[in-house]
Design a protein around this motif. Structure first.
Motif, PDB file in Angstrom:
ATOM      1  N   GLN A 341      47.007   4.563   8.746  1.00  0.00           N
ATOM      2  CA  GLN A 341      46.168   4.798   9.921  1.00  0.00           C
ATOM      3  C   GLN A 341      45.622   3.484  10.468  1.00  0.00           C
ATOM      4  O   GLN A 341      45.589   3.279  11.686  1.00  0.00           O
ATOM      5  CB  GLN A 341      45.015   5.737   9.563  1.00  0.00           C
ATOM      6  N   PHE A 342      45.207   2.599   9.562  1.00  0.00           N
ATOM      7  CA  PHE A 342      44.692   1.293  10.010  1.00  0.00           C
ATOM      8  C   PHE A 342      45.760   0.550  10.810  1.00  0.00           C
ATOM      9  O   PHE A 342      45.477  -0.026  11.866  1.00  0.00           O
ATOM     10  CB  PHE A 342      44.274   0.438   8.815  1.00  0.00           C
ATOM     11  N   VAL A 343      46.973   0.548  10.289  1.00  0.00           N
ATOM     12  CA  VAL A 343      48.058  -0.181  10.946  1.00  0.00           C
ATOM     13  C   VAL A 343      48.350   0.409  12.324  1.00  0.00           C
ATOM     14  O   VAL A 343      48.606  -0.327  13.291  1.00  0.00           O
ATOM     15  CB  VAL A 343      49.322  -0.160  10.054  1.00  0.00           C
ATOM     16  N   GLU A 344      48.283   1.736  12.422  1.00  0.00           N
ATOM     17  CA  GLU A 344      48.566   2.404  13.701  1.00  0.00           C
ATOM     18  C   GLU A 344      47.425   2.220  14.698  1.00  0.00           C
ATOM     19  O   GLU A 344      47.652   1.974  15.889  1.00  0.00           O
ATOM     20  CB  GLU A 344      48.814   3.890  13.469  1.00  0.00           C
ATOM     21  N   GLU A 345      46.189   2.338  14.214  1.00  0.00           N
ATOM     22  CA  GLU A 345      45.038   2.299  15.111  1.00  0.00           C
ATOM     23  C   GLU A 345      44.644   0.889  15.526  1.00  0.00           C
ATOM     24  O   GLU A 345      43.973   0.707  16.546  1.00  0.00           O
ATOM     25  CB  GLU A 345      43.848   2.995  14.445  1.00  0.00           C
ATOM     26  N   TYR A 346      45.058  -0.093  14.739  1.00  0.00           N
ATOM     27  CA  TYR A 346      44.717  -1.491  15.042  1.00  0.00           C
ATOM     28  C   TYR A 346      46.000  -2.329  15.093  1.00  0.00           C
ATOM     29  O   TYR A 346      46.308  -3.103  14.183  1.00  0.00           O
ATOM     30  CB  TYR A 346      43.753  -2.048  13.990  1.00  0.00           C
ATOM     31  N   PRO A 347      46.768  -2.177  16.186  1.00  0.00           N
ATOM     32  CA  PRO A 347      48.044  -2.902  16.287  1.00  0.00           C
ATOM     33  C   PRO A 347      47.870  -4.416  16.253  1.00  0.00           C
ATOM     34  O   PRO A 347      48.822  -5.139  15.953  1.00  0.00           O
ATOM     35  CB  PRO A 347      48.617  -2.427  17.624  1.00  0.00           C
ATOM     36  N   GLU A 348      46.660  -4.898  16.555  1.00  0.00           N
ATOM     37  CA  GLU A 348      46.413  -6.339  16.505  1.00  0.00           C
ATOM     38  C   GLU A 348      46.588  -6.901  15.096  1.00  0.00           C
ATOM     39  O   GLU A 348      46.781  -8.109  14.930  1.00  0.00           O
ATOM     40  CB  GLU A 348      44.986  -6.650  16.987  1.00  0.00           C
ATOM     41  N   LEU A 349      46.539  -6.031  14.089  1.00  0.00           N
ATOM     42  CA  LEU A 349      46.785  -6.475  12.724  1.00  0.00           C
ATOM     43  C   LEU A 349      48.202  -6.996  12.540  1.00  0.00           C
ATOM     44  O   LEU A 349      48.472  -7.815  11.665  1.00  0.00           O
ATOM     45  CB  LEU A 349      46.562  -5.328  11.734  1.00  0.00           C
ATOM     46  N   GLN A 350      49.114  -6.454  13.365  1.00  0.00           N
ATOM     47  CA  GLN A 350      50.542  -6.725  13.169  1.00  0.00           C
ATOM     48  C   GLN A 350      50.882  -6.463  11.694  1.00  0.00           C
ATOM     49  O   GLN A 350      51.502  -7.284  11.014  1.00  0.00           O
ATOM     50  CB  GLN A 350      50.897  -8.160  13.563  1.00  0.00           C
ATOM     51  N   GLY A 351      50.431  -5.301  11.236  1.00  0.00           N
ATOM     52  CA  GLY A 351      50.464  -5.007   9.820  1.00  0.00           C
ATOM     53  C   GLY A 351      51.574  -4.081   9.380  1.00  0.00           C
ATOM     54  O   GLY A 351      52.181  -3.364  10.165  1.00  0.00           O
ATOM     55  N   LYS A 352      51.813  -4.102   8.084  1.00  0.00           N
ATOM     56  CA  LYS A 352      52.793  -3.236   7.437  1.00  0.00           C
ATOM     57  C   LYS A 352      52.270  -2.886   6.048  1.00  0.00           C
ATOM     58  O   LYS A 352      51.833  -3.766   5.296  1.00  0.00           O
ATOM     59  CB  LYS A 352      54.146  -3.949   7.324  1.00  0.00           C
ATOM     60  N   VAL A 353      52.294  -1.595   5.716  1.00  0.00           N
ATOM     61  CA  VAL A 353      51.850  -1.146   4.396  1.00  0.00           C
ATOM     62  C   VAL A 353      53.011  -1.226   3.427  1.00  0.00           C
ATOM     63  O   VAL A 353      54.128  -0.792   3.742  1.00  0.00           O
ATOM     64  CB  VAL A 353      51.307   0.295   4.465  1.00  0.00           C
ATOM     65  N   GLN A 354      52.767  -1.782   2.252  1.00  0.00           N
ATOM     66  CA  GLN A 354      53.833  -1.904   1.264  1.00  0.00           C
ATOM     67  C   GLN A 354      53.277  -1.753  -0.141  1.00  0.00           C
ATOM     68  O   GLN A 354      52.077  -1.814  -0.360  1.00  0.00           O
ATOM     69  CB  GLN A 354      54.576  -3.236   1.415  1.00  0.00           C
ATOM     70  N   GLY A 355      54.199  -1.538  -1.092  1.00  0.00           N
ATOM     71  CA  GLY A 355      53.806  -1.385  -2.483  1.00  0.00           C
ATOM     72  C   GLY A 355      54.124  -0.011  -3.026  1.00  0.00           C
ATOM     73  O   GLY A 355      54.817   0.802  -2.393  1.00  0.00           O
ATOM     74  N   ARG A 356      53.589   0.283  -4.206  1.00  0.00           N
ATOM     75  CA  ARG A 356      53.866   1.537  -4.897  1.00  0.00           C
ATOM     76  C   ARG A 356      52.680   1.885  -5.793  1.00  0.00           C
ATOM     77  O   ARG A 356      52.042   1.000  -6.359  1.00  0.00           O
ATOM     78  CB  ARG A 356      55.144   1.394  -5.721  1.00  0.00           C
ATOM     79  N   GLY A 357      52.399   3.182  -5.938  1.00  0.00           N
ATOM     80  CA  GLY A 357      51.312   3.622  -6.797  1.00  0.00           C
ATOM     81  C   GLY A 357      49.980   3.087  -6.305  1.00  0.00           C
ATOM     82  O   GLY A 357      49.643   3.208  -5.122  1.00  0.00           O
ATOM     83  N   LEU A 358      49.197   2.477  -7.197  1.00  0.00           N
ATOM     84  CA  LEU A 358      47.944   1.835  -6.811  1.00  0.00           C
ATOM     85  C   LEU A 358      48.100   0.322  -6.844  1.00  0.00           C
ATOM     86  O   LEU A 358      47.193  -0.416  -7.226  1.00  0.00           O
ATOM     87  CB  LEU A 358      46.803   2.301  -7.714  1.00  0.00           C
ATOM     88  N   MET A 359      49.264  -0.118  -6.419  1.00  0.00           N
ATOM     89  CA  MET A 359      49.579  -1.535  -6.224  1.00  0.00           C
ATOM     90  C   MET A 359      50.083  -1.653  -4.787  1.00  0.00           C
ATOM     91  O   MET A 359      51.277  -1.624  -4.516  1.00  0.00           O
ATOM     92  CB  MET A 359      50.645  -1.972  -7.228  1.00  0.00           C
ATOM     93  N   LEU A 360      49.127  -1.733  -3.850  1.00  0.00           N
ATOM     94  CA  LEU A 360      49.429  -1.609  -2.436  1.00  0.00           C
ATOM     95  C   LEU A 360      48.908  -2.821  -1.663  1.00  0.00           C
ATOM     96  O   LEU A 360      48.134  -3.626  -2.185  1.00  0.00           O
ATOM     97  CB  LEU A 360      48.790  -0.333  -1.873  1.00  0.00           C
ATOM     98  N   GLY A 361      49.337  -2.927  -0.424  1.00  0.00           N
ATOM     99  CA  GLY A 361      48.852  -4.016   0.403  1.00  0.00           C
ATOM    100  C   GLY A 361      49.172  -3.797   1.863  1.00  0.00           C
ATOM    101  O   GLY A 361      50.049  -3.005   2.218  1.00  0.00           O
ATOM    102  N   ILE A 362      48.416  -4.484   2.720  1.00  0.00           N
ATOM    103  CA  ILE A 362      48.737  -4.560   4.145  1.00  0.00           C
ATOM    104  C   ILE A 362      49.177  -5.983   4.426  1.00  0.00           C
ATOM    105  O   ILE A 362      48.396  -6.928   4.285  1.00  0.00           O
ATOM    106  CB  ILE A 362      47.535  -4.208   5.035  1.00  0.00           C
ATOM    107  N   SER A 363      50.435  -6.131   4.796  1.00  0.00           N
ATOM    108  CA  SER A 363      50.965  -7.442   5.143  1.00  0.00           C
ATOM    109  C   SER A 363      50.772  -7.670   6.632  1.00  0.00           C
ATOM    110  O   SER A 363      51.070  -6.788   7.443  1.00  0.00           O
ATOM    111  CB  SER A 363      52.458  -7.503   4.788  1.00  0.00           C
ATOM    112  N   SER A 364      50.249  -8.845   6.990  1.00  0.00           N
ATOM    113  CA  SER A 364      50.004  -9.150   8.394  1.00  0.00           C
ATOM    114  C   SER A 364      50.762 -10.395   8.817  1.00  0.00           C
ATOM    115  O   SER A 364      50.807 -11.389   8.089  1.00  0.00           O
ATOM    116  CB  SER A 364      48.506  -9.374   8.635  1.00  0.00           C
ATOM    117  N   GLU A 365      51.344 -10.342   9.993  1.00  0.00           N
ATOM    118  CA  GLU A 365      52.064 -11.486  10.535  1.00  0.00           C
ATOM    119  C   GLU A 365      51.118 -12.523  11.145  1.00  0.00           C
ATOM    120  O   GLU A 365      51.538 -13.636  11.453  1.00  0.00           O
ATOM    121  CB  GLU A 365      53.063 -11.025  11.601  1.00  0.00           C
ATOM    122  N   LYS A 366      49.847 -12.165  11.293  1.00  0.00           N
ATOM    123  CA  LYS A 366      48.884 -13.086  11.901  1.00  0.00           C
ATOM    124  C   LYS A 366      48.355 -14.051  10.851  1.00  0.00           C
ATOM    125  O   LYS A 366      47.746 -13.653   9.861  1.00  0.00           O
ATOM    126  CB  LYS A 366      47.727 -12.297  12.523  1.00  0.00           C
TER     127      LYS A 366
END
Length: 429
Positions: A341-366
Motif C-alpha cells: 500500500q505504501f508503494v502504491e500510495e506514495y509513488p515518489e518512493l519509487q519503491g518495490k517490496v521484496q523479501g520473504r517471511g519476516l525478512m522484508l524491505g522496501i527498495s527505493s531508486e531514490k
C-alpha cells in the motif's frame, strides 16, 4: 508520536570508542532495557524494534522462559566456559536439535560448534568443503554477505567491506545472483564456464549462497533457482553451502530458509538467533560423509558457550508444532499488504517490496531516501535499519514474536516517516 530529546550524552562513546562503531550513530541514544519487541532508553523513551539485533533476536528480547533457565543455571554455579568439553547444556542442545529440528525434517547432519559468530561458521564451512574436495575455488554471488574474517570476506560482494581486508581475497568466483541481471541465466553461464576447458575456470570446491540476501538488499532467490543450483552441484560433485545465519531460525517462516525449495545442502551455517537469546553462538551442520575433521583441526576458545546452549535448547520448544511457523507466515502477509500500500500510495518512493517471511524491505531508486526514512522512524520511536550496496533498502526485521498491535504501530510510524520525508503533509505528533 515524536520521541522527545532522544539523544542523550553520547560523549563517552565518541571520546573513547573506535570510529568503527556504527549502530550507536544510527540510533543516537543510550538504551537501558528491552522486552519482547520493545526497547527503552535511559530517558524512558519507548521504541518498537523492527531490527531484532540484525536478526539475532528472532524470539524477542529477554524471553521469560529463557531468563528463568539462565538464572537457575547461573545460581547453581553451572559452567560458563568449557571449550568443547562435555557439559549438560551442550548435551541437551544436541539432543533437542536432533529431535525437534533434524528428525522431523528427515535431515541427517553432524553438528559442529565452530566458534561464537556467523563468520566462524562460514569459515568452517569453506574449510571443510576444500578439505573434502581437495579444490580451492568457491562460487559466490553478487551482493552476498558472509562475514568479516578473511575467508568469509573472500566470498562477500560488498566492496567497502572487502577493501577493509587490506589484502587480495582470492580463491572465489562471483556469479550473478537470481534476478541480478534481466534476461540473463546466471546458472547456464556458470555451468558453461565450469565445463569449458578454455574458460580459465577451475572446478570449484563449493557454491555458497544465502536464500535471501540480508545485508545485500533483501534479495530473495526463487525456489526454482535454488533447485537448479543444487542440481548443478550434484552433477559436478560440488558441495552446496547454505548460509542461513540471518535467514534461518524461522526468519522466512520455516526453521531453515530453504525448506520450501526442497533442497538438501551439504553444509548449513547457523548463528545469530540459534542461541534464542542474543548470546553468541554458531553451529555448522555437515552431512556425515563429509565430516572428516581431525580432532581439534578447527577449534576456538569460545566454542562452548554454555549459557547460549541453555537458551538455545529452550528456544527450540517453539518448533515442536507448526503453530509458530504458521504465525510467522500470517504476520508476513500483514506486513506485505501494508508495505505494498505504501508503494502504491506514495509513488515518489519509487519503491518495490521484496523479501520473504519476516525478512522484508522496501527498495527505493531514490538515492539516500531509505536512510532518511530510517532516521525519521527512529525519531518517532521505531528501530529500523537499511541494507543493500547503496543502503537503498529500508530493511524490516522484527522479532518473530511481535503481535499485531506492534506490527500496526511500527507500520504507522513508517507511514508517518514517509509523509514527513516526502513532504506530503505534516506527520502526526
Amino acid at each position: 508520536m515524536t520521541i522527545s530529546n532522544p539523544k542523550t550524552d553520547l560523549n563517552v562513546f565518541e571520546n573513547y570508542e573506535s570510529e568503527v562503531r556504527s549502530y550507536s550513530r544510527s540510533f543516537p541514544t543510550i538504551f537501558d532495557k528491552a522486552k519482547g519487541y520493545q526497547l527503552w532508553d535511559k530517558n524512558g523513551n519507548e521504541y518498537i524494534d523492527f531490527f531484532a539485533g540484525a536478526g539475532a533476536l528472532n524470539y524477542g528480547h529477554n524471553d521469560d522462559a529463557m531468563q528463568q533457565k539462565l538464572t537457575e543455571y547461573i545460581q547453581r554455579d553451572g559452567l560458563l566456559h568449557s571449550l568443547d568439553m562435555a557439559t549438560n547444556p551442550r548435551a541437551e542442545f544436541l539432543q533437542q536439535f536432533n529431535e525437534v529440528i533434524l528428525k522431523p525434517r528427515d535431515m541427517d547432519y553432524k553438528i559442529m560448534f565452530p566458534g561464537p559468530t556467523g563468520t566462524n561458521t562460514v569459515e568452517s564451512a569453506l574449510k571443510i568443503a576444500r578439505k573434502v574436495t581437495n579444490r580451492e575455488k568457491v562460487v559466490t554471488f553478487t551482493n552476498a554477505f558472509h562475514g568479516m574474517t578473511i575467508g568469509a570476506l573472500s566470498v562477500t560482494g560488498n566492496a567497502f567491506k572487502r577493501h577493509g581486508a587490506g589484502i587480495p581475497l582470492p580463491y572465489s568466483m562471483v556469479m550473478p545472483f537470481d534476478d541480478y541481471m534481466d534476461h540473463f541465466d546466471s546458472l547456464t553461464y556458470l555451468e558453461k564456464m565450469i565445463d569449458d576447458d578454455g574458460s580459465g575456470v577451475d572446478l570449484p570446491a563449493a557454491v555458497i549462497l544465502e536464500t535471501v540476501q540480508g545485508e545485500g538488499g533483501i534479495n530473495a532467490a526463487s525456489f526454482e533457482w535454488l533447485k537448479r543450483v543444487e542440481e548443478l552441484c550434484r552433477r559436478r560433485d560440488i558441495l552446496l553451502i547454505v548460509d542461513d545465519v540471518q535467514a534461518g531460525c524461522g526468519r522466512t517462516g520455516t526453521f531453515f530458509s530453504f525448506e520450501q525449495a526442497g533442497i538438501s545442502p551439504d553444509v548449513i551455517c547457523l548463528s545469530k538467533s540459534i542461541s534464542g537469546s542474543g548470546l553468541p553462538m554458531a553451529i555448522t551442520l555437515i552431512k556425515p560423509e563429509y565430516d572428516i575433521w581431525g580432532p581439534g583441526e578447527h577449534n576456538g576458545t569460545f566454542r562452548g558457550n554454555n549459557l547460549a546452549f541453555v537458551t538455545a535448547a529452550e528456544a527450540l520448544n517453539h518448533w515442536k508444532t507448526n503453530e509458530f511457523s504458521d504465525s510467522i507466515l500470517n504476520k508476513s502477509e500483514l506486513f506485505k499488504k501494508r508495505l505494498n500500500q505504501f508503494v502504491e500510495e506514495y509513488p515518489e518512493l519509487q519503491g518495490k517490496v521484496q523479501g520473504r517471511g519476516l525478512m522484508l524491505g522496501i527498495s527505493s531508486e531514490k538515492e539516500g531516501l531509505s536512510g532518511q526514512l530510517a532516521q525519521a522512524a527512529f525519531e518517532r520511536g521505531l528501530i529500523i535499519e537499511t541494507s543493500g550496496p547503496d543502503d537503498e533498502v529500508l530493511k524490516i526485521l522484527p522479532p518473530l514474536i511481535i503481535d499485531e498491535e506492534g506490527i500496526e504501530k511500527g507500520l504507522d510510524i513508517i507511514e508517518e516517516s514517509i509523509k514527513a520525508v516526502l513532504g506530503k503533509e505534516e506527520a502526526k505528533v
